[in-house]
Design an enzyme around this catalytic site. Structure first.
Site, PDB file in Angstrom:
ATOM      1  N   TRP A   1      43.351  33.055  50.743  1.00 55.30           N
ATOM      2  CA  TRP A   1      42.435  34.015  50.099  1.00 55.30           C
ATOM      3  C   TRP A   1      41.902  35.009  50.905  1.00 55.30           C
ATOM      4  O   TRP A   1      41.913  34.957  52.224  1.00 55.30           O
ATOM      5  CB  TRP A   1      41.175  33.327  49.281  1.00 55.30           C
ATOM      6  CG  TRP A   1      40.864  33.999  48.085  1.00 55.30           C
ATOM      7  CD1 TRP A   1      39.516  34.597  48.005  1.00 55.30           C
ATOM      8  CD2 TRP A   1      41.452  33.824  46.594  1.00 55.30           C
ATOM      9  NE1 TRP A   1      39.417  34.963  46.726  1.00 55.30           N
ATOM     10  CE2 TRP A   1      40.573  34.670  45.830  1.00 55.30           C
ATOM     11  CE3 TRP A   1      42.698  33.552  46.362  1.00 55.30           C
ATOM     12  CZ2 TRP A   1      40.781  34.999  44.588  1.00 55.30           C
ATOM     13  CZ3 TRP A   1      42.996  33.869  44.964  1.00 55.30           C
ATOM     14  CH2 TRP A   1      42.147  34.624  44.165  1.00 55.30           C
TER      15      TRP A   1
ATOM     16  N   ASP B   1      36.570  43.483  50.849  1.00 56.77           N
ATOM     17  CA  ASP B   1      35.771  43.996  49.746  1.00 56.77           C
ATOM     18  C   ASP B   1      35.790  43.187  48.496  1.00 56.77           C
ATOM     19  O   ASP B   1      36.280  42.270  48.588  1.00 56.77           O
ATOM     20  CB  ASP B   1      36.262  45.513  49.342  1.00 56.77           C
ATOM     21  CG  ASP B   1      37.891  45.440  48.366  1.00 56.77           C
ATOM     22  OD1 ASP B   1      38.692  44.533  48.948  1.00 56.77           O
ATOM     23  OD2 ASP B   1      37.945  46.161  47.694  1.00 56.77           O
TER      24      ASP B   1
ATOM     25  N   GLU C   1      38.303  41.871  46.669  1.00 51.38           N
ATOM     26  CA  GLU C   1      39.284  40.792  47.590  1.00 51.38           C
ATOM     27  C   GLU C   1      40.806  41.285  47.975  1.00 51.38           C
ATOM     28  O   GLU C   1      41.494  40.578  48.096  1.00 51.38           O
ATOM     29  CB  GLU C   1      39.388  39.627  46.670  1.00 51.38           C
ATOM     30  CG  GLU C   1      38.103  39.063  45.834  1.00 51.38           C
ATOM     31  CD  GLU C   1      38.274  37.837  45.231  1.00 51.38           C
ATOM     32  OE1 GLU C   1      39.073  37.904  44.096  1.00 51.38           O
ATOM     33  OE2 GLU C   1      37.653  36.876  45.462  1.00 51.38           O
ATOM     34  N   GLU C   2      40.623  42.588  48.435  1.00 50.20           N
ATOM     35  CA  GLU C   2      41.900  43.220  48.630  1.00 50.20           C
ATOM     36  C   GLU C   2      42.034  43.825  49.995  1.00 50.20           C
ATOM     37  O   GLU C   2      42.926  43.597  50.785  1.00 50.20           O
ATOM     38  CB  GLU C   2      42.220  44.188  47.638  1.00 50.20           C
ATOM     39  CG  GLU C   2      42.450  43.559  46.166  1.00 50.20           C
ATOM     40  CD  GLU C   2      42.728  44.747  45.249  1.00 50.20           C
ATOM     41  OE1 GLU C   2      43.383  44.333  44.055  1.00 50.20           O
ATOM     42  OE2 GLU C   2      42.362  45.853  45.067  1.00 50.20           O
TER      43      GLU C   2
ATOM     44  N   GLU D   1      37.355  40.536  31.058  1.00 51.91           N
ATOM     45  CA  GLU D   1      37.509  41.279  32.327  1.00 51.91           C
ATOM     46  C   GLU D   1      37.886  42.820  32.087  1.00 51.91           C
ATOM     47  O   GLU D   1      36.798  43.802  32.751  1.00 51.91           O
ATOM     48  CB  GLU D   1      38.309  40.425  33.531  1.00 51.91           C
ATOM     49  CG  GLU D   1      38.165  41.468  34.458  1.00 51.91           C
ATOM     50  CD  GLU D   1      39.203  40.668  35.789  1.00 51.91           C
ATOM     51  OE1 GLU D   1      40.304  40.960  35.702  1.00 51.91           O
ATOM     52  OE2 GLU D   1      38.750  40.056  36.782  1.00 51.91           O
TER      53      GLU D   1
HETATM   54  C1  NOJ Z   1      42.900  38.044  42.867  1.00 50.80           C
HETATM   55  C2  NOJ Z   1      41.267  38.997  42.978  1.00 50.80           C
HETATM   56  O1  NOJ Z   1      40.516  38.266  42.477  1.00 50.80           O
HETATM   57  C3  NOJ Z   1      41.673  40.495  42.739  1.00 50.80           C
HETATM   58  O2  NOJ Z   1      40.377  41.137  42.698  1.00 50.80           O
HETATM   59  C4  NOJ Z   1      42.854  41.106  43.130  1.00 50.80           C
HETATM   60  O3  NOJ Z   1      43.121  42.316  42.571  1.00 50.80           O
HETATM   61  C5  NOJ Z   1      44.205  40.381  43.151  1.00 50.80           C
HETATM   62  N1  NOJ Z   1      43.785  38.954  43.473  1.00 50.80           N
HETATM   63  C6  NOJ Z   1      45.280  40.850  43.826  1.00 50.80           C
HETATM   64  O4  NOJ Z   1      45.131  41.097  45.214  1.00 50.80           O
HETATM   65  C1  NOJ Z   2      38.461  39.397  40.781  1.00 49.34           C
HETATM   66  C2  NOJ Z   2      37.292  40.466  41.031  1.00 49.34           C
HETATM   67  O1  NOJ Z   2      38.062  41.633  41.723  1.00 49.34           O
HETATM   68  C3  NOJ Z   2      36.151  39.920  41.979  1.00 49.34           C
HETATM   69  O2  NOJ Z   2      35.446  40.896  42.368  1.00 49.34           O
HETATM   70  C4  NOJ Z   2      35.532  38.985  41.246  1.00 49.34           C
HETATM   71  O3  NOJ Z   2      34.643  38.240  41.937  1.00 49.34           O
HETATM   72  C5  NOJ Z   2      36.540  37.658  40.828  1.00 49.34           C
HETATM   73  N1  NOJ Z   2      37.561  38.530  40.119  1.00 49.34           N
HETATM   74  C6  NOJ Z   2      36.147  36.614  39.833  1.00 49.34           C
HETATM   75  O4  NOJ Z   2      35.624  37.259  38.713  1.00 49.34           O
END
Ligand code: NOJ
Ligand code: NOJ
Length: 573
Positions: A139, A195, A198-199, A423
């Site tokens: 992750w 960030d 999560e990227e 979302e």
């Molecule tokens: C899952 C993350 O929660 C989401 O924010 C991200 O855009 C995707 N993975 C792709 O990296």
């Molecule tokens: C993806 C989002 O990008 C992230 O900010 C969030 O924490 C997770 N989903 C869970 O909602």
């Protein structure tokens, strides 16, 4: 009035067809709150298996599987819950808050792929299974905003308990959690993070901004309960973080660059979320902390909103003075790369917080930085301060209020008839996309509605903070490094060290660091260097006539440890 405003929702239900914005809010508010609580264990009807106080990000278990506790989502959700409780609006939420506290005590003890509880590095872990065990798959980790957001939720609760003279619970149950998180923030804020999306792994404005806020809150609480051992270290780091925060501002393009890495434009909801989640009702329009009505945050908001005008077909043909749907960032492709409910609502929230702040101040100020934002609403307006009795103030604030409501109207338009908030909503059709019943979407609706109603969170001490003239170039955690070098010298010759870090004079031999000959022929010096950093150096010999002899190439190289101290034993080359 445009037809679309009169009939904002194309729904079979006549009732929904005739809804005004305020009737939408009064219908949606209790739905959002019920659905938010339904995602919290153990009693939440959509959170089976979740432990008490554990927030399920969404009940969705496939495409995407959000059936986890994310520390970011959970802490933001609990900040909303704590605000409702401490304001007296809903005292029935106390048991949820105490569940959250107990759950965080457990999670802080869970070793995970981000690190160990013993070292405190586990606190950067972004997500856990809802039974409070570690998520072991790969992750984007660590994510260093989580501990900061948890501090903000918990200190808000702690302050209300102190006001009610319940210091014991604060000291015994809240302080141990806050202390660990604040030490984490203080030690690791200057190291790279994923960030909030999560990227991207780099430094990230949202993370830095919430880290700064959280350390100020921890310092205030520490002083209030007499737990002051870390106050001076945290204060040093809080000042350093505030200094670093300034560096995200892009003065020529008028926006806050969301991430120092990533290779995108950097125009991102990250920055809008940072502004609303570091709002302080006592800080006015302070730009150092990027308050919602600051010139920088308003300029940034316009750049951010406008970046979506041409990317979603839902937005086509909408005038610049009207709201549009917004997403994380315009290059986004995740789950189709659509607008998000929580980002569109965040725009409204920033603007309503700004309106409230101007109204309290009795005036608004336009600078050359915020002028493009204000010109959306009046092309002839100029920089200056406008009192609330002036017609310019009235014209601008009423147009901004309409614009701000427009973002909620968009969410209204794409809210399905059951009131559920997923979302995202599809960029062409507006139908809900990705995770259903996203807990964070509900929290964002509830805080946006509160801001519109003038219900504000408590101050965190942003007022009057300033940035020192020079920012420390490397202000993160340091370690002690002892350099020993065997060097035979003739009388009058001395050994110095210089290298790639400012503490090693940044390769400037004239300010190089002197070593001691107390253990001749071993020359020695101990310096503080940034932790976990690669550093190059060389010894130099200063001759009696003032000339300098460098060691031969290549440079020496060390990687410093994460903490503690280390000794380097070298021989002059
Ligand atoms: C899952 C993350 O929660 C989401 O924010 C991200 O855009 C995707 N993975 C792709 O990296
Ligand atoms: C993806 C989002 O990008 C992230 O900010 C969030 O924490 C997770 N989903 C869970 O909602």
């Amino acid at each position: 009035m445009r037809l679309s405003l009169l009939f904002p929702v194309l729904s079979p239900s006549l009732l929904v067809l005739s809804q005004t914005l305020s009737s939408y809010i009064s219908t949606e508010q209790p739905i959002a709150k019920t659905n938010l609580l339904a995602n919290i264990g153990a009693a939440g009807v959509k959170a089976p298996g979740a432990k008490p106080g554990i927030v399920v990000a969404s009940p969705s278990t496939v495409n995407p599987n959000y059936y986890y506790f994310w520390l970011r989502d959970g802490s933001l959700v609990f900040k909303y819950i704590v605000d409702e409780y401490v304001s007296g609006r809903d005292t029935s939420l106390l048991s949820h808050i105490n569940d959250f506290v107990a759950a965080q005590t457990i999670l802080q003890g869970v070793d995970n792929p981000s690190g160990t509880a013993a070292a405190g590095t586990n606190l950067g872990e972004p997500k856990y299974y809802v039974n409070e065990t570690a998520f072991l798959d790969s992750w984007g980790r660590p994510q260093r905003d989580g501990p900061a957001l948890r501090i903000t939720a918990l200190t808000t609760y702690a302050n209300s308990l102190l006001a009610a003279n319940n210091k014991t619970f604060v000291t015994n149950s809240l302080w141990p959690i806050i202390l660990k998180d604040a030490n984490y923030v203080s030690s690791f804020w200057n190291q790279s993070t994923f960030d909030l999306w999560e990227e991207i792994q780099s430094s990230s404005f949202f993370t830095t901004a919430v880290q700064h806020r959280s350390l100020r809150e921890a310092i205030t609480l520490a002083n209030a309960i007499g737990q002051t051992s870390q106050v001076s270290a945290w204060t040093t780091q809080a000042n350093n973080i505030l200094c670093f925060l300034q560096s995200y501002w892009n003065p020529s393009a008028g926006y806050i660059t969301a991430n120092t890495g990533g290779g995108r434009s950097g125009i991102d909801a990250n920055t809008v979320l940072a502004s609303i989640h570091t709002f302080d009702p006592n800080a006015g329009c302070d730009a150092t902390t990027f308050q919602p009505c600051s010139d920088k945050a308003l300029s940034n908001l316009k750049v951010y909103v406008d970046s979506f005008r041409s990317v979603y077909s839902l937005n086509s043909g909408v005038a610049e003075s009207s709201a549009v749907s917004t997403g994380r960032y315009k290059e986004d492709v995740y789950q189709g790369g659509n607008p998000w409910y929580l980002t569109t609502l965040a725009v409204s929230e920033q603007l309503h917080l700004a309106l409230k702040t101007w109204s309290t101040a009795g005036s608004l100020t336009i600078t050359s930085t915020s002028l493009p934002f204000f010109q959306i609403f009046s092309s002839s307006v100029t920089a200056g301060t406008y009192s609330s009795t002036s017609s310019t103030y009235t014209t601008l604030t009423s147009a901004i209020s309409t614009y701000a409501d427009g973002f909620i109207s968009i969410v209204q338009k794409y809210t399905p008839s059951n009131g559920g908030l997923a979302e995202q909503f599809d960029k062409s059709s507006g139908v809900p996309v990705s995770a259903v019943d996203l807990t964070w979407s509900y929290a964002s609706a509830l805080t946006a509605f509160n801001a519109r109603a003038g219900l504000l969170s408590n101050s965190w001490g942003a007022k009057g903070l300033s940035v020192s003239g020079t920012c420390q170039s490397n202000a993160g955690p340091t370690v002690s490094v002892t350099f020993n070098v065997q060097a035979t010298t003739s009388f009058g010759e001395n050994i110095f060290i210089t290298g790639s870090d400012p503490a090693l004079s940044s390769w400037n031999p004239s300010s190089a660091i002197a070593l001691s000959a107390a253990n001749y022929p071993t020359w020695s010096v101990t310096v503080k260097l940034p932790a976990s950093a690669g550093i190059q150096y060389k010894y130099i010999r200063k001759e009696t006539d003032g000339s300098i002899v460098w060691e031969s190439d290549p440079n020496m190289q060390i990687t410093t440890p994460a903490s503690g101290s280390v000794t380097e034993n070298d021989t002059w080359r």
